[in-house]
Scaffold this motif. Sequence first.
Motif, PDB file in Angstrom:
ATOM      1  N   LYS A   1      12.786  -4.584   7.975  1.00  0.00           N
ATOM      2  CA  LYS A   1      14.345  -4.001   8.124  1.00  0.00           C
ATOM      3  C   LYS A   1      14.570  -3.063   9.361  1.00  0.00           C
ATOM      4  N   ALA A   2      13.595  -2.991  10.305  1.00  0.00           N
ATOM      5  CA  ALA A   2      13.783  -2.827  11.918  1.00  0.00           C
ATOM      6  C   ALA A   2      14.149  -3.844  12.887  1.00  0.00           C
ATOM      7  N   LEU A   3      14.165  -4.732  12.451  1.00  0.00           N
ATOM      8  CA  LEU A   3      14.132  -6.567  13.580  1.00  0.00           C
ATOM      9  C   LEU A   3      15.655  -6.474  12.766  1.00  0.00           C
ATOM     10  N   PRO A   4      16.521  -6.832  14.134  1.00  0.00           N
ATOM     11  CA  PRO A   4      17.819  -7.751  14.372  1.00  0.00           C
ATOM     12  C   PRO A   4      18.147  -8.380  12.728  1.00  0.00           C
ATOM     13  N   GLU A   5      19.872  -8.355  12.614  1.00  0.00           N
ATOM     14  CA  GLU A   5      19.719  -9.682  11.521  1.00  0.00           C
ATOM     15  C   GLU A   5      19.464 -10.932  12.091  1.00  0.00           C
ATOM     16  N   TRP A   6      19.209 -11.003  13.307  1.00  0.00           N
ATOM     17  CA  TRP A   6      19.601 -12.765  13.886  1.00  0.00           C
ATOM     18  C   TRP A   6      18.173 -12.696  14.113  1.00  0.00           C
ATOM     19  N   ALA A   7      16.893 -12.261  14.387  1.00  0.00           N
ATOM     20  CA  ALA A   7      15.615 -12.418  13.829  1.00  0.00           C
ATOM     21  C   ALA A   7      15.054 -12.938  12.791  1.00  0.00           C
ATOM     22  N   ALA A   8      14.261 -13.844  12.415  1.00  0.00           N
ATOM     23  CA  ALA A   8      13.885 -14.143  11.322  1.00  0.00           C
ATOM     24  C   ALA A   8      12.616 -13.980  11.252  1.00  0.00           C
ATOM     25  N   THR A   9      11.629 -13.562  10.363  1.00  0.00           N
ATOM     26  CA  THR A   9       9.929 -13.455  10.262  1.00  0.00           C
ATOM     27  C   THR A   9       9.479 -14.902   9.571  1.00  0.00           C
ATOM     28  N   VAL A  10       8.858 -14.715  10.152  1.00  0.00           N
ATOM     29  CA  VAL A  10       7.389 -16.329   9.794  1.00  0.00           C
ATOM     30  C   VAL A  10       6.385 -15.375   9.839  1.00  0.00           C
ATOM     31  N   PRO A  11       5.306 -16.461   8.955  1.00  0.00           N
ATOM     32  CA  PRO A  11       4.637 -15.284   7.868  1.00  0.00           C
ATOM     33  C   PRO A  11       3.561 -15.446   9.315  1.00  0.00           C
ATOM     34  N   ASN A  12       3.348 -16.591   9.970  1.00  0.00           N
ATOM     35  CA  ASN A  12       2.041 -16.970  10.909  1.00  0.00           C
ATOM     36  C   ASN A  12       2.762 -17.086  12.174  1.00  0.00           C
ATOM     37  N   GLY A  13       2.398 -16.176  13.264  1.00  0.00           N
ATOM     38  CA  GLY A  13       3.584 -16.805  14.528  1.00  0.00           C
ATOM     39  C   GLY A  13       2.618 -17.668  15.619  1.00  0.00           C
ATOM     40  N   VAL A  14       1.435 -18.263  15.218  1.00  0.00           N
ATOM     41  CA  VAL A  14       0.347 -19.403  15.563  1.00  0.00           C
ATOM     42  C   VAL A  14       0.667 -20.597  15.038  1.00  0.00           C
ATOM     43  N   LEU A  15       0.549 -20.020  13.704  1.00  0.00           N
ATOM     44  CA  LEU A  15       1.153 -21.339  12.829  1.00  0.00           C
ATOM     45  C   LEU A  15       2.869 -21.905  13.162  1.00  0.00           C
ATOM     46  N   ALA A  16       3.222 -20.810  13.545  1.00  0.00           N
ATOM     47  CA  ALA A  16       5.015 -21.197  13.528  1.00  0.00           C
ATOM     48  C   ALA A  16       4.800 -21.847  15.208  1.00  0.00           C
ATOM     49  N   LEU A  17       3.957 -21.698  15.691  1.00  0.00           N
ATOM     50  CA  LEU A  17       3.591 -22.664  17.752  1.00  0.00           C
ATOM     51  C   LEU A  17       3.189 -23.535  16.573  1.00  0.00           C
ATOM     52  N   ALA A  18       2.633 -24.177  15.835  1.00  0.00           N
ATOM     53  CA  ALA A  18       1.980 -25.308  15.768  1.00  0.00           C
ATOM     54  C   ALA A  18       2.422 -26.210  15.286  1.00  0.00           C
ATOM     55  N   GLU A  19       3.556 -25.306  14.463  1.00  0.00           N
ATOM     56  CA  GLU A  19       4.710 -25.910  13.699  1.00  0.00           C
ATOM     57  C   GLU A  19       5.863 -26.725  14.398  1.00  0.00           C
ATOM     58  N   ALA A  20       5.663 -25.841  15.675  1.00  0.00           N
ATOM     59  CA  ALA A  20       7.359 -26.053  16.244  1.00  0.00           C
ATOM     60  C   ALA A  20       6.713 -27.094  16.960  1.00  0.00           C
ATOM     61  N   GLN A  21       5.653 -27.867  17.935  1.00  0.00           N
ATOM     62  CA  GLN A  21       4.940 -28.488  18.470  1.00  0.00           C
ATOM     63  C   GLN A  21       4.776 -29.749  17.950  1.00  0.00           C
ATOM     64  N   GLN A  22       4.349 -29.424  16.788  1.00  0.00           N
ATOM     65  CA  GLN A  22       4.050 -30.861  15.632  1.00  0.00           C
ATOM     66  C   GLN A  22       5.154 -31.275  15.384  1.00  0.00           C
ATOM     67  N   GLY A  23       6.406 -30.459  15.433  1.00  0.00           N
ATOM     68  CA  GLY A  23       7.826 -31.549  14.975  1.00  0.00           C
ATOM     69  C   GLY A  23       8.087 -31.597  16.696  1.00  0.00           C
ATOM     70  N   GLY A  24       7.848 -31.552  17.859  1.00  0.00           N
ATOM     71  CA  GLY A  24       8.543 -32.137  19.077  1.00  0.00           C
ATOM     72  C   GLY A  24       8.484 -31.406  19.884  1.00  0.00           C
ATOM     73  N   PHE A  25       8.833 -29.924  19.921  1.00  0.00           N
ATOM     74  CA  PHE A  25       8.162 -28.537  20.900  1.00  0.00           C
ATOM     75  C   PHE A  25       7.891 -28.566  21.901  1.00  0.00           C
ATOM     76  N   ALA A  26       8.320 -28.950  22.776  1.00  0.00           N
ATOM     77  CA  ALA A  26       7.807 -28.276  24.248  1.00  0.00           C
ATOM     78  C   ALA A  26       7.234 -26.631  24.170  1.00  0.00           C
ATOM     79  N   TYR A  27       5.915 -26.491  24.568  1.00  0.00           N
ATOM     80  CA  TYR A  27       5.315 -25.131  25.134  1.00  0.00           C
ATOM     81  C   TYR A  27       5.864 -24.303  26.233  1.00  0.00           C
ATOM     82  N   ILE A  28       5.955 -23.152  25.969  1.00  0.00           N
ATOM     83  CA  ILE A  28       6.458 -22.697  27.251  1.00  0.00           C
ATOM     84  C   ILE A  28       6.196 -20.890  26.833  1.00  0.00           C
ATOM     85  N   LYS A  29       5.531 -21.043  27.919  1.00  0.00           N
ATOM     86  CA  LYS A  29       4.770 -19.727  27.617  1.00  0.00           C
ATOM     87  C   LYS A  29       5.179 -19.092  29.218  1.00  0.00           C
ATOM     88  N   PRO A  30       6.528 -17.610  28.589  1.00  0.00           N
ATOM     89  CA  PRO A  30       6.993 -17.229  30.181  1.00  0.00           C
ATOM     90  C   PRO A  30       5.837 -16.032  30.527  1.00  0.00           C
TER      91      PRO A  30
END
Length: 111
Positions: A82-111
Motif C-alpha cells: 500500500k506504500a507504492l504509488p497507484e501506477w506501480a504494479a507488483t509481481v510475485p518475483n522480479g527475476v521471473l518477471a525479467l525472464a518472462e519479459a525477455q521470453q516475450g521479446g523484450f530487450a534487457y537493459i540494466k541502467p
Amino acid sequence: MSDLKLVLHVSEADRWHAALGNLVNLTALDDVPDVRVVANGSAVYVLQGEHDQLSHMAKAAAKGVVFQVCQNSLKAHDIPEKALPEWAATVPNGVLALAEAQQGGFAYIKP
C-alpha cells in the motif's frame, strides 16, 4: 508505437537516476517503444513517499511505461504494498518477471 520492446532492470536504489534518464529519452522519441521497468532489491525503497524521482516515474507511467515491483523485495525490506504509488504494479518475483519479459521479446537493459 515502435515494435521495439525494452525492459529496464533496477535492482539498486542508487541506479534510479540512470534509469530515469533512460526513461525520459525513450518516452521523448517520435516512435516510443514498449517500455517496462522491473524493480527489485534495494531499488524498492525509492518507490515510496514523496520525492522528485517518484514524480518523474509518474510522468513516465502516464506515457505508457509499466512499472513492476517485486513482492519478494518488498517483503524483505518490510515495505507494504500500500506504500507504492497507484501506477506501480507488483509481481510475485522480479527475476521471473525479467525472464518472462525477455521470453516475450523484450530487450534487457540494466541502467
